[in-house]
Design a protein around this motif. Structure first.
Motif, PDB file in Angstrom:
ATOM      1  N   GLU A 491       0.804  -1.224   0.000  1.00 51.69           N
ATOM      2  CA  GLU A 491       0.000   0.000   0.000  1.00 51.69           C
ATOM      3  C   GLU A 491       0.840   1.278   0.000  1.00 51.69           C
ATOM      4  OE1 GLU A 491      -2.364  -0.493   3.466  1.00 51.69           O
ATOM      5  OE2 GLU A 491      -3.854  -1.811   2.487  1.00 51.69           O
ATOM      6  N   ASN A 492       2.149   1.155   0.257  1.00 55.72           N
ATOM      7  CA  ASN A 492       2.988   2.351   0.401  1.00 55.72           C
ATOM      8  C   ASN A 492       4.266   2.254  -0.426  1.00 55.72           C
ATOM      9  OD1 ASN A 492       1.624   3.923   2.820  1.00 55.72           O
ATOM     10  ND2 ASN A 492       1.623   1.750   3.373  1.00 55.72           N
ATOM     11  N   PRO A 493       4.148   2.159  -1.742  1.00 54.41           N
ATOM     12  CA  PRO A 493       5.358   2.064  -2.575  1.00 54.41           C
ATOM     13  C   PRO A 493       6.258   3.292  -2.455  1.00 54.41           C
ATOM     14  CG  PRO A 493       3.398   2.463  -3.924  1.00 54.41           C
ATOM     15  CD  PRO A 493       2.911   2.130  -2.549  1.00 54.41           C
ATOM     16  N   HIS A 494       5.672   4.427  -2.070  1.00 56.67           N
ATOM     17  CA  HIS A 494       6.469   5.651  -1.943  1.00 56.67           C
ATOM     18  C   HIS A 494       7.468   5.574  -0.793  1.00 56.67           C
ATOM     19  CE1 HIS A 494       3.118   6.107   0.870  1.00 56.67           C
ATOM     20  NE2 HIS A 494       3.832   7.011   1.522  1.00 56.67           N
ATOM     21  N   LEU A 495       7.318   4.587   0.103  1.00 52.49           N
ATOM     22  CA  LEU A 495       8.242   4.449   1.233  1.00 52.49           C
ATOM     23  C   LEU A 495       9.379   3.473   0.951  1.00 52.49           C
ATOM     24  CD1 LEU A 495       5.663   4.390   4.182  1.00 52.49           C
ATOM     25  CD2 LEU A 495       7.246   6.234   3.596  1.00 52.49           C
ATOM     26  N   GLN A 496       9.440   2.944  -0.256  1.00 51.53           N
ATOM     27  CA  GLN A 496      10.455   1.936  -0.569  1.00 51.53           C
ATOM     28  C   GLN A 496      11.879   2.455  -0.425  1.00 51.53           C
ATOM     29  OE1 GLN A 496      10.709  -1.498  -1.587  1.00 51.53           O
ATOM     30  NE2 GLN A 496       8.816  -1.435  -0.415  1.00 51.53           N
ATOM     31  N   GLY A 497      12.083   3.760  -0.567  1.00 49.63           N
ATOM     32  CA  GLY A 497      13.425   4.315  -0.424  1.00 49.63           C
ATOM     33  C   GLY A 497      13.772   4.741   0.987  1.00 49.63           C
ATOM     34  N   ASN A 498      12.845   4.572   1.925  1.00 51.46           N
ATOM     35  CA  ASN A 498      13.019   4.990   3.318  1.00 51.46           C
ATOM     36  C   ASN A 498      13.766   3.882   4.073  1.00 51.46           C
ATOM     37  OD1 ASN A 498      12.444   5.264   6.181  1.00 51.46           O
ATOM     38  ND2 ASN A 498      10.834   6.724   5.635  1.00 51.46           N
ATOM     39  N   TRP A 499      14.963   4.197   4.580  1.00 54.94           N
ATOM     40  CA  TRP A 499      15.781   3.131   5.180  1.00 54.94           C
ATOM     41  C   TRP A 499      15.165   2.567   6.450  1.00 54.94           C
ATOM     42  CZ3 TRP A 499      17.779   3.675  10.091  1.00 54.94           C
ATOM     43  CH2 TRP A 499      17.945   4.964  10.609  1.00 54.94           C
ATOM     44  N   ARG A 500      14.445   3.361   7.194  1.00 55.43           N
ATOM     45  CA  ARG A 500      13.776   2.837   8.390  1.00 55.43           C
ATOM     46  C   ARG A 500      12.695   1.827   7.987  1.00 55.43           C
ATOM     47  NH1 ARG A 500      15.107   8.251   9.721  1.00 55.43           N
ATOM     48  NH2 ARG A 500      16.138   8.413  11.771  1.00 55.43           N
ATOM     49  N   TRP A 501      11.967   2.146   6.973  1.00 56.18           N
ATOM     50  CA  TRP A 501      10.942   1.258   6.416  1.00 56.18           C
ATOM     51  C   TRP A 501      11.600  -0.036   5.916  1.00 56.18           C
ATOM     52  CZ3 TRP A 501       5.784   1.639   6.629  1.00 56.18           C
ATOM     53  CH2 TRP A 501       4.990   0.978   5.701  1.00 56.18           C
ATOM     54  N   GLN A 502      12.704   0.119   5.205  1.00 56.62           N
ATOM     55  CA  GLN A 502      13.404  -1.037   4.633  1.00 56.62           C
ATOM     56  C   GLN A 502      13.849  -2.020   5.707  1.00 56.62           C
ATOM     57  OE1 GLN A 502      16.595   0.939   2.607  1.00 56.62           O
ATOM     58  NE2 GLN A 502      15.353   1.501   0.822  1.00 56.62           N
ATOM     59  N   GLN A 503      14.428  -1.521   6.799  1.00 52.01           N
ATOM     60  CA  GLN A 503      14.971  -2.456   7.782  1.00 52.01           C
ATOM     61  C   GLN A 503      13.871  -3.135   8.605  1.00 52.01           C
ATOM     62  OE1 GLN A 503      17.827  -0.429  10.242  1.00 52.01           O
ATOM     63  NE2 GLN A 503      16.304   0.649  11.469  1.00 52.01           N
ATOM     64  N   LEU A 504      12.753  -2.451   8.813  1.00 54.35           N
ATOM     65  CA  LEU A 504      11.644  -3.089   9.518  1.00 54.35           C
ATOM     66  C   LEU A 504      11.001  -4.176   8.645  1.00 54.35           C
ATOM     67  CD1 LEU A 504      10.083   0.107  11.134  1.00 54.35           C
ATOM     68  CD2 LEU A 504      11.328  -1.699  12.330  1.00 54.35           C
ATOM     69  N   LEU A 505      10.844  -3.882   7.357  1.00 56.54           N
ATOM     70  CA  LEU A 505      10.310  -4.885   6.437  1.00 56.54           C
ATOM     71  C   LEU A 505      11.252  -6.086   6.324  1.00 56.54           C
ATOM     72  CD1 LEU A 505       8.684  -2.777   3.602  1.00 56.54           C
ATOM     73  CD2 LEU A 505       7.706  -4.862   4.552  1.00 56.54           C
ATOM     74  N   MET A 506      12.542  -5.814   6.242  1.00 56.93           N
ATOM     75  CA  MET A 506      13.506  -6.905   6.140  1.00 56.93           C
ATOM     76  C   MET A 506      13.427  -7.815   7.358  1.00 56.93           C
ATOM     77  SD  MET A 506      17.640  -6.681   5.742  1.00 56.93           S
ATOM     78  CE  MET A 506      18.682  -8.116   5.956  1.00 56.93           C
ATOM     79  N   ARG A 507      13.249  -7.243   8.538  1.00 55.33           N
ATOM     80  CA  ARG A 507      13.115  -8.059   9.752  1.00 55.33           C
ATOM     81  C   ARG A 507      11.881  -8.939   9.701  1.00 55.33           C
ATOM     82  NH1 ARG A 507      13.496  -7.526  15.105  1.00 55.33           N
ATOM     83  NH2 ARG A 507      11.729  -8.976  15.075  1.00 55.33           N
ATOM     84  N   ALA A 508      10.773  -8.399   9.211  1.00 65.32           N
ATOM     85  CA  ALA A 508       9.545  -9.186   9.140  1.00 65.32           C
ATOM     86  C   ALA A 508       9.725 -10.391   8.228  1.00 65.32           C
ATOM     87  CB  ALA A 508       8.392  -8.313   8.650  1.00 65.32           C
ATOM     88  N   TYR A 509      10.365 -10.165   7.089  1.00 67.78           N
ATOM     89  CA  TYR A 509      10.629 -11.279   6.178  1.00 67.78           C
ATOM     90  C   TYR A 509      11.635 -12.256   6.786  1.00 67.78           C
ATOM     91  CZ  TYR A 509       8.059  -9.382   2.173  1.00 67.78           C
ATOM     92  OH  TYR A 509       7.061  -8.952   1.322  1.00 67.78           O
ATOM     93  N   TYR A 510      12.645 -11.730   7.444  1.00 61.88           N
ATOM     94  CA  TYR A 510      13.694 -12.583   8.018  1.00 61.88           C
ATOM     95  C   TYR A 510      13.110 -13.506   9.089  1.00 61.88           C
ATOM     96  CZ  TYR A 510      18.683 -13.529   8.836  1.00 61.88           C
ATOM     97  OH  TYR A 510      19.925 -14.113   8.893  1.00 61.88           O
ATOM     98  N   ASP A 511      12.297 -12.943   9.968  1.00 63.91           N
ATOM     99  CA  ASP A 511      11.700 -13.752  11.040  1.00 63.91           C
ATOM    100  C   ASP A 511      10.861 -14.890  10.463  1.00 63.91           C
ATOM    101  OD1 ASP A 511      12.881 -11.945  12.709  1.00 63.91           O
ATOM    102  OD2 ASP A 511      11.025 -11.089  13.494  1.00 63.91           O
ATOM    103  N   ALA A 512      10.052 -14.562   9.465  1.00 62.40           N
ATOM    104  CA  ALA A 512       9.186 -15.585   8.871  1.00 62.40           C
ATOM    105  C   ALA A 512      10.003 -16.648   8.152  1.00 62.40           C
ATOM    106  CB  ALA A 512       8.200 -14.931   7.907  1.00 62.40           C
ATOM    107  N   TYR A 513      11.078 -16.230   7.512  1.00 58.11           N
ATOM    108  CA  TYR A 513      11.934 -17.185   6.804  1.00 58.11           C
ATOM    109  C   TYR A 513      12.601 -18.149   7.786  1.00 58.11           C
ATOM    110  CZ  TYR A 513      15.658 -18.949   3.743  1.00 58.11           C
ATOM    111  OH  TYR A 513      16.508 -19.757   3.026  1.00 58.11           O
ATOM    112  N   ILE A 514      13.069 -17.623   8.907  1.00 59.29           N
ATOM    113  CA  ILE A 514      13.714 -18.477   9.902  1.00 59.29           C
ATOM    114  C   ILE A 514      12.700 -19.436  10.518  1.00 59.29           C
ATOM    115  CG2 ILE A 514      14.941 -18.506  12.115  1.00 59.29           C
ATOM    116  CD1 ILE A 514      16.550 -17.598   9.589  1.00 59.29           C
ATOM    117  N   GLN A 515      11.477 -18.985  10.731  1.00 55.40           N
ATOM    118  CA  GLN A 515      10.455 -19.883  11.258  1.00 55.40           C
ATOM    119  C   GLN A 515      10.192 -21.035  10.289  1.00 55.40           C
ATOM    120  OE1 GLN A 515       6.249 -18.582  11.548  1.00 55.40           O
ATOM    121  NE2 GLN A 515       6.351 -19.222  13.708  1.00 55.40           N
ATOM    122  N   ALA A 516      10.089 -20.711   9.003  1.00 53.36           N
ATOM    123  CA  ALA A 516       9.850 -21.752   8.001  1.00 53.36           C
ATOM    124  C   ALA A 516      11.040 -22.714   7.917  1.00 53.36           C
ATOM    125  CB  ALA A 516       9.588 -21.114   6.640  1.00 53.36           C
ATOM    126  N   ARG A 517      12.233 -22.169   7.928  1.00 51.81           N
ATOM    127  CA  ARG A 517      13.440 -23.005   7.852  1.00 51.81           C
ATOM    128  C   ARG A 517      13.569 -23.904   9.067  1.00 51.81           C
ATOM    129  NH1 ARG A 517      18.515 -20.577   8.052  1.00 51.81           N
ATOM    130  NH2 ARG A 517      19.190 -22.729   7.822  1.00 51.81           N
TER     131      ARG A 517
END
Length: 775
Positions: A491-517
């Motif tokens: 819903e917020n493509p305009h925030l893709q260049g925001n580094w705070r946004w980037q690192q929070l999103l990366m954590r969400a993906y990382y946590d889910a990936y580790i759970q699956a692994r």
């Protein structure tokens, strides 16, 4: 309390509502008036901050005026001014916050049909903090800038010292890649959230980082200038130059420090850690500090020398406090409490009242640190490591309220941009310790991500903290948190260049990936053990080959590859946007321990590496019987059979362990975090407690202990004698359990503390696993 502003007065914002709608003051065509009494250079800073921060969020231009023209006005003035361009400023008596140091008032008034939003500061800092509150609470969207029309907020800080360390050095996982402009923007943002101090780590080798944009000695001065621009205190963290008993070391240290003092336009505090690093006795350190103070005051008369007792034993601690009691030196400004310092209560009690007491909390690390994550799953420790994106608003609010009140304030220890949320939490709690973390996080989300996203982003960020609570396998929050972040991402493509946004999103993906692994790889390990259970029929070598083939499916048929790809994408974006070095090989991170989460994304989450090594040893056995016996031991290692029990001491899912670990996860840190030891041996407690119920009082039991060093074991309070007592890693101690000790079917196992205070914690005895084996 000495040095602490003892009061806090806050007029809560209220909004006039009719029909469920708030009345808002439209500031989209606002004029800025700055009181002539404000010095020109600071007035320029005020204009720049407001214009740039409003402009980047709304696209609007802020006009600077010098008269009460038509349209709404933002009027910036000092509380000592009774009028501004011929109009009376809303002043109040001295008891109100805008008249106290660093205080401000943000208030809307209507005069002769004109809307005026006053930002009234007690001083320059107060003005900036008032601006910060405006920017954190205003509604700013494209071509829109408004605020609740009945706003009247007045506030001053509870703690006089509120800051963060920003060491321009290779150890930091992002800052060594920053430009002067990036530091300027970041320091500004920290001030807008209530910080008033920044601590650099000077004297860095220009060749120590491939990321340096300018020579670190030049950056030292630029950071000082930025602090002067925003009227923030500039501190330096400067360890003693090695062994102070050597005259050449002392002389060189003083020379280097004086040169630094001379070239800094602003310097307010110099902090010399007594240890970490450093191993000087206070009898040598104190004269050196006194010499530093003399030099410092030549160039910066109001600056002070601070010292910590990090790593001090009782003798050194007693020596230092005796000196203070007897001499009461004026050259010392205060004492700093940091990781490995004596307890806060002890230092506060022994510190004479004339000295300030600063806290130096570690808000940047997750393990092997001051504030380790509680009940952290080992899979996260092995992959996210010591410096991941780690927003913990609830945890740090609890720790702040527990530890800071005994001090006069804080400058936190940080080594990168990954703990940005935590910095905002600490800065705001420094203003008001009772402020709710959800309110702080809401202002954080509004300011950095926009009002339309703030509620959802706040909840999603709290979700990241909940992701770390307890065993990953049982944590249903992780998938829900990822769903929230994926929705926000879409819903917020305009925030893709925001580094705070980037690192929070990366954590969400990382946590889910580790759970699956983790689920996938644990299942592969269990399948391997089922194959090994058939080794008698298949033969040892064939069973081991098939078991290895099963384990290696983790590489041949990886789980959730789309999640992994997202993590890699965000890691690369973070490197480009904020210089975050999440890989040693790809981004030239300082070391594997410094935020290199990308390098551990595929770290085995089962015992594959240990099994590979064990199978190689078994292949060398001379007889099939030996091979089969060892295979049986391996596959039943954590499954001792009915009526027997096994506990991995510091695992979050240990069944019988009732004690809590202090900081036991991944303690070995071998081979840059790639230890091939069995995972359970990488967790420990020094003196764990285990409790059992429903034991068979007619049965014989044997207690087996794994770990290192001594194990002074008691069963229901009775010290037991071992029948086997091996002390190295991978070896066992065994204690027969007398039947009379479990007559009620209950058993409590405890461990006495060995006399090892003289040893480094890494050399002290510890327990990793305990078996209660029915014979």
């Amino acid at each position: 309390m000495n040095g602490k502003i003892s009061w806090l007065f806050l007029i809560v914002v209220f909004t006039c509502c009719q029909g469920g709608k708030e009345h808002h003051l439209n500031l989209s065509r606002v004029t800025l008036l700055i009181a002539p009494s404000i010095e020109a250079s600071f007035g320029k800073t005020v204009k720049t901050v407001l214009s740039e921060e409003i402009g980047k969020r709304t696209g609007l231009e802020l006009e600077l005026g010098d008269a009460w023209d038509s349209g709404p006005v933002i009027a910036v003035t000092l509380s000592g001014n009774s009028e501004l361009y011929g109009r009376t400023v809303p002043t109040r008596d001295e008891g109100h916050p805008e008249n106290q140091k660093e205080g401000y008032r943000l208030v809307h008034q209507t005069e002769h049909g004109k809307d005026i939003l006053y930002i009234i500061g007690a001083d320059k800092r107060g003005i900036l903090y008032g601006i910060g509150k405006l920017l954190r609470t205003a509604d700013m969207q494209q071509d829109q800038f408004s605020i609740a029309s009945e706003i009247d907020i007045s506030e001053s800080p509870e703690y006089a010292l509120r800051g963060h360390q920003f060491g321009y050095r290779n150890t930091a996982n992002s800052w060594d890649a920053w430009t002067v402009d990036q530091f300027d923007q970041h320091f500004r943002e920290q001030v807008l959230f209530g910080a008033n101090s920044f601590e650099n780590i000077p004297f860095q080798d220009p060749g120590s980082s491939v990321h340096f944009k300018i020579d670190p000695q030049k950056m030292e001065i630029e950071l000082s200038k930025i602090c002067e621009k925003y009227d923030a205190d500039y501190w330096a963290w400067t360890p003693a130059p090695g062994d102070l008993t050597q005259p050449t070391a002392r002389k060189e240290g003083l020379r280097q420090q004086e040169a630094f003092y001379a070239r800094c336009p602003r310097l307010d505090g110099v902090f010399v850690p007594g240890g970490d690093p450093g191993d000087n006795h206070p009898s040598d350190l104190i004269p050196y500090l006194e010499n530093l103070s003399t030099l410092l005051r030549q160039y910066h008369p109001k600056a002070g020398i601070w010292v910590s007792l990090q790593g001090f034993d009782k003798e050194k601690t007693d020596y230092f406090f005796r000196y203070l009691e007897e001499k009461r030196p004026d050259w010392l400004a205060g004492l700093v409490n940091g990781p490995s310092s004596p307890p806060l209560e002890l230092e506060r009690k022994r510190l004479p009242k004339k000295y300030k007491y600063r806290f130096y909390p570690d808000i940047t690390h997750t393990v092997r640190c001051h504030y380790p994550v509680k009940n952290w799953d080992q899979a996260f420790a092995l992959t996210l490591g010591r410096e991941p994106c780690n927003p913990q608003p609830l945890r740090y609010t609890e720790l702040f309220r527990r530890d800071v009140p005994i001090t006069d304030g804080f400058i936190t220890y940080s080594d990168g941009s990954h703990d940005d949320v935590n910095k905002a939490i600490w800065s705001q709690l420094g203003w008001n310790p009772e402020k709710k973390p959800e309110d702080i996080l809401m202002e954080y989300s509004r300011f950095y991500f926009g009002p339309e996203t703030a509620v959802a982003a706040t909840e999603a960020t709290f979700g990241l903290e909940r992701n770390w609570e307890g065993a990953i396998a049982d944590n249903a929050t992780i998938k829900g948190t990822l769903m929230r972040w994926k929705k926000l991402e879409a819903e917020n493509p305009h925030l893709q260049g925001n580094w705070r946004w980037q690192q929070l999103l990366m954590r969400a993906y990382y946590d889910a990936y580790i759970q699956a692994r983790l689920a996938y790889e644990k299942n592969l390990e269990q399948e391997a053990y089922r194959i090994l259970a058939d080794a008698d029929r298949k033969g040892a070598d064939k069973a081991m080959a098939e078991a290895l083939n099963q384990l290696h499916q983790a590489d041949r048929k990886p789980v959730a590859p789309s999640l992994r790809e997202k993590i890699v994408q965000y890691a690369d974006k973070l490197y480009r946007s904020v210089g975050a070095q999440t890989s040693v090989s790809k981004h030239q991170a300082r070391s594997a321990e410094r935020g290199a989460v990308l390098d551990f994304i595929d770290h085995p989450l089962n015992n594959r590496w240990w099994l590979e090594d064990e199978f190689e040893k078994i292949k060398a056995f001379s007889s099939e019987r030996e091979k089969l016996a060892r295979i049986k031991f391996i596959r039943t290692y954590a499954s001792p059979g009915e009526g027997s029990f096994y506990d991995n001491i510091s695992s979050v899912d240990a069944t019988h362990v009732t004690s809590e670990t202090d900081d036991a996860i991944d303690y070995l840190w071998e081979n840059d975090g790639r230890s091939r030891r069995r995972l359970s041996t990488q967790l420990f407690q020094f003196t764990p407690t285990l409790e059992y119920d429903g034991l068979d009082s007619e049965a014989d039991y044997l207690i087996r202990v794994a770990g290192y060093g001594e194990a002074l074991l008691r069963a229901n309070g009775t010290r037991l004698s071992p029948s086997l007592y091996e002390k190295e890693y991978g070896q066992f101690k065994e204690f027969p359990l007398p039947r009379n000790l479990i007559g009620t079917g209950k058993l409590k196992i405890t461990f006495d503390t060995p006399n090892e205070a003289h040893l480094n914690w890494r050399k002290q005895s510890r327990v990793t696993e305990v078996w209660l084996l029915r014979q």
